[in-house]
Write an enzyme that holds these catalytic residues in place. Structure first.
Site, PDB file in Angstrom:
ATOM      1  N   HIS A  20      16.813 125.326  22.215  1.00 17.25           N
ATOM      2  CA  HIS A  20      18.013 124.527  22.500  1.00 17.25           C
ATOM      3  C   HIS A  20      18.436 123.797  21.236  1.00 17.25           C
ATOM      4  O   HIS A  20      17.729 123.829  20.227  1.00 17.25           O
ATOM      5  CB  HIS A  20      17.766 123.571  23.661  1.00 17.25           C
ATOM      6  CG  HIS A  20      16.760 122.482  23.409  1.00 17.25           C
ATOM      7  ND1 HIS A  20      15.468 122.732  23.011  1.00 17.25           N
ATOM      8  CD2 HIS A  20      16.864 121.120  23.500  1.00 17.25           C
ATOM      9  CE1 HIS A  20      14.823 121.574  22.890  1.00 17.25           C
ATOM     10  NE2 HIS A  20      15.642 120.581  23.170  1.00 17.25           N
ATOM     11  N   HIS A  22      18.884 120.570  20.366  1.00 13.85           N
ATOM     12  CA  HIS A  22      18.465 119.248  19.896  1.00 13.85           C
ATOM     13  C   HIS A  22      17.884 119.441  18.493  1.00 13.85           C
ATOM     14  O   HIS A  22      17.160 120.404  18.245  1.00 13.85           O
ATOM     15  CB  HIS A  22      17.402 118.629  20.827  1.00 13.85           C
ATOM     16  CG  HIS A  22      17.999 117.939  22.019  1.00 13.85           C
ATOM     17  ND1 HIS A  22      17.363 117.875  23.238  1.00 13.85           N
ATOM     18  CD2 HIS A  22      19.175 117.264  22.165  1.00 13.85           C
ATOM     19  CE1 HIS A  22      18.128 117.194  24.088  1.00 13.85           C
ATOM     20  NE2 HIS A  22      19.225 116.829  23.455  1.00 13.85           N
ATOM     21  N   ASP A  24      15.509 118.335  16.689  1.00 17.64           N
ATOM     22  CA  ASP A  24      14.082 118.548  16.368  1.00 17.64           C
ATOM     23  C   ASP A  24      13.668 120.007  16.554  1.00 17.64           C
ATOM     24  O   ASP A  24      12.572 120.398  16.174  1.00 17.64           O
ATOM     25  CB  ASP A  24      13.181 117.607  17.201  1.00 17.64           C
ATOM     26  CG  ASP A  24      13.412 117.690  18.692  1.00 17.64           C
ATOM     27  OD1 ASP A  24      14.571 117.884  19.112  1.00 17.64           O
ATOM     28  OD2 ASP A  24      12.434 117.566  19.459  1.00 17.64           O
ATOM     29  N   HIS A  25      14.564 120.823  17.137  1.00 15.51           N
ATOM     30  CA  HIS A  25      14.208 122.226  17.373  1.00 15.51           C
ATOM     31  C   HIS A  25      14.884 123.206  16.423  1.00 15.51           C
ATOM     32  O   HIS A  25      14.608 124.395  16.473  1.00 15.51           O
ATOM     33  CB  HIS A  25      14.475 122.601  18.827  1.00 15.51           C
ATOM     34  CG  HIS A  25      13.552 121.860  19.750  1.00 15.51           C
ATOM     35  ND1 HIS A  25      12.407 122.416  20.260  1.00 15.51           N
ATOM     36  CD2 HIS A  25      13.582 120.573  20.158  1.00 15.51           C
ATOM     37  CE1 HIS A  25      11.775 121.501  20.980  1.00 15.51           C
ATOM     38  NE2 HIS A  25      12.467 120.374  20.932  1.00 15.51           N
ATOM     39  N   HIS A 100      16.244 120.309  31.226  1.00 16.83           N
ATOM     40  CA  HIS A 100      16.312 119.400  30.089  1.00 16.83           C
ATOM     41  C   HIS A 100      17.707 118.805  30.011  1.00 16.83           C
ATOM     42  O   HIS A 100      18.601 119.191  30.761  1.00 16.83           O
ATOM     43  CB  HIS A 100      15.949 120.184  28.822  1.00 16.83           C
ATOM     44  CG  HIS A 100      15.628 119.329  27.647  1.00 16.83           C
ATOM     45  ND1 HIS A 100      14.867 118.195  27.729  1.00 16.83           N
ATOM     46  CD2 HIS A 100      15.978 119.435  26.331  1.00 16.83           C
ATOM     47  CE1 HIS A 100      14.760 117.661  26.535  1.00 16.83           C
ATOM     48  NE2 HIS A 100      15.429 118.388  25.669  1.00 16.83           N
ATOM     49  N   ASP A 170      11.968 122.195  25.419  1.00 10.50           N
ATOM     50  CA  ASP A 170      11.590 120.966  26.121  1.00 10.50           C
ATOM     51  C   ASP A 170      11.895 121.122  27.605  1.00 10.50           C
ATOM     52  O   ASP A 170      12.886 121.746  27.952  1.00 10.50           O
ATOM     53  CB  ASP A 170      12.402 119.795  25.578  1.00 10.50           C
ATOM     54  CG  ASP A 170      12.141 119.526  24.099  1.00 10.50           C
ATOM     55  OD1 ASP A 170      11.210 120.092  23.527  1.00 10.50           O
ATOM     56  OD2 ASP A 170      12.905 118.742  23.506  1.00 10.50           O
ATOM     57  N   HIS A 228       4.695 118.345  21.129  1.00 15.46           N
ATOM     58  CA  HIS A 228       5.963 117.601  21.234  1.00 15.46           C
ATOM     59  C   HIS A 228       5.708 116.158  21.675  1.00 15.46           C
ATOM     60  O   HIS A 228       6.424 115.601  22.498  1.00 15.46           O
ATOM     61  CB  HIS A 228       6.893 118.332  22.216  1.00 15.46           C
ATOM     62  CG  HIS A 228       8.340 117.944  22.105  1.00 15.46           C
ATOM     63  ND1 HIS A 228       8.866 116.856  22.767  1.00 15.46           N
ATOM     64  CD2 HIS A 228       9.378 118.487  21.421  1.00 15.46           C
ATOM     65  CE1 HIS A 228      10.162 116.767  22.500  1.00 15.46           C
ATOM     66  NE2 HIS A 228      10.492 117.749  21.684  1.00 15.46           N
TER      67      HIS A 228
HETATM   68 ZN    ZN Z   1      12.472 118.293  21.460  1.00 15.00          ZN
HETATM   69 ZN    ZN Z   2      15.264 118.465  23.524  1.00 15.72          ZN
END
Ligand code: ZN
Ligand code: ZN
Length: 263
Positions: A20, A22, A24-25, A100, A170, A228
Site C-alpha cells: 500500500h 503509506h 513507510d512501505h 487498513h 499493514d 512493524h
Molecule cells: Zn506501515
Molecule cells: Zn500503513
C-alpha cells in the site's frame, strides 16, 4: 541502504511487491531504483502495486530530468479482492485483502510442486536421458510391449514439499484472510502494538502482537514472524512474549536476520 548493508545482491531482484502507499512501505523504492540504475541494470524490473505508484515514480523522474537504464513494467492490482498477480515455472503470488486505513494487500507466495528427484544410487547402465526425464515426471518407463522397464518408485525419491510464505502488513485483526493463508510455512504479520494499546490498534487499523499470534494459531501456520513495531516500544522482548503466549513458534522480524520458510 539496508540491502547494501546486508549484502543482498539487489540487481537479482526482478519483482517488487508493494502492499500500500503509506510512506513507510515505499519511500525507499526511489533510492533502490536509482541504485539499480547506477549499477547499470539493464534487465526489466516488474513492479506490482496499486495504481498511483506509477505516477509517483514518473513525477520524480520528470522533475529530476532522469531516465533509467532499464524498463520498469508496472502491474497495478486491485487490493479489495484476492487475485493471482504473478505466476512463473517456480511459484505463484496472490494478493491477500487486508484491513487498513488505505487499501492494502498482503501477498501469498507459493512454490509450485517440484518434480520427483532421481535417486542417483539406483541409476542403471543403459538408462537413457529420456528415461530419466520420464521418471522425473512421476511416470514408469515402459518397453515397446507396454511392460514396465523401470518402475518409478524404484528410481525416484519424493520431491521436497512446496513451501509457502504469507506477508501480511499493514492490517487490523483480519479473520477474512485465515482460510487463504491456512497452513502457510511462514507468516509475516504486523504487530504494531501490544494488547495494552488494543484501542489504539483498532483506531489506526493495525494489530497487536496477541492478534497476530491468534491469526497464526487459527490459520495453523508453521511459523510466525512479527514486525512493524511502533517506535514507542524500546524493548521488543515483551512483544515477543505476548505473541508466544498464544503462538509459541514466533520470532521477531529483526532486520538482518534470515528466516527460512519450512524451518
Ligand atoms: Zn506501515
Ligand atoms: Zn500503513
Amino acid at each position: 541502504m539496508q540491502l547494501m548493508r546486508y549484502q543482498i545482491p539487489f540487481l537479482r531482484i526482478d519483482h517488487i511487491f508493494i502492499s500500500h502507499l503509506h510512506g513507510d512501505h515505499y519511500l525507499g523504492l526511489m533510492g533502490l531504483l536509482f541504485s539499480m540504475h547506477l549499477q547499470r541494470r539493464t534487465n526489466e524490473l516488474h513492479l506490482h502495486s496499486q495504481k498511483g505508484l506509477d505516477e509517483i515514480i514518473l513525477l520524480q523522474l520528470k522533475y529530476s530530468r532522469s531516465s533509467l537504464n532499464y524498463n520498469i513494467i508496472f502491474h497495478a492490482f486491485d487490493a479489495s479482492k484476492a487475485q493471482r498477480i504473478h505466476e512463473d515455472e517456480i511459484f505463484t503470488v496472490d494478493t491477500i485483502p487486508l484491513i487498513h486505513k488505505l487499501d492494502c494487500a498482503g501477498f501469498l507466495f507459493r512454490e509450485k510442486p517440484k518434480p520427483r528427484k532421481i535417486n542417483k544410487d539406483k541409476l542403471q547402465k543403459g538408462m537413457l536421458l529420456q528415461h530419466i526425464a520420464l521418471l522425473k515426471t512421476g511416470a514408469d518407463v515402459l518397453d515397446g510391449d507396454g511392460n514396465i522397464l523401470y518402475r518409478n518408485s524404484d528410481y525416484t525419491l519424493p520431491p521436497q514439499t512446496p513451501l509457502s510464505y504469507a506477508f501480511c502488513s499493514d492490517t487490523a485483526l483480519n479473520e477474512n484472510m485465515i482460510e487463504q493463508i491456512r497452513s502457510a510455512d511462514l507468516l509475516y504479520h504486523e504487530a504494531t502494538f501490544m494488547e495494552e494499546e488494543k484501542e489504539k490498534a483498532k483506531e489506526t487499523k493495525h494489530s497487536t502482537a496477541a492478534e497476530a499470534a491468534t491469526t497464526a494459531l487459527k490459520a495453523g501456520v508453521h511459523k510466525l514472524l512479527i514486525g512493524h513495531f511502533s517506535a514507542r516500544y524500546r524493548e521488543l522482548e515483551p512483544m515477543l512474549l505476548e505473541a508466544r503466549g498464544i503462538f509459541p513458534n514466533t520470532e521477531l522480524a529483526i532486520e538482518g536476520t534470515t528466516f527460512e520458510a519450512g524451518q
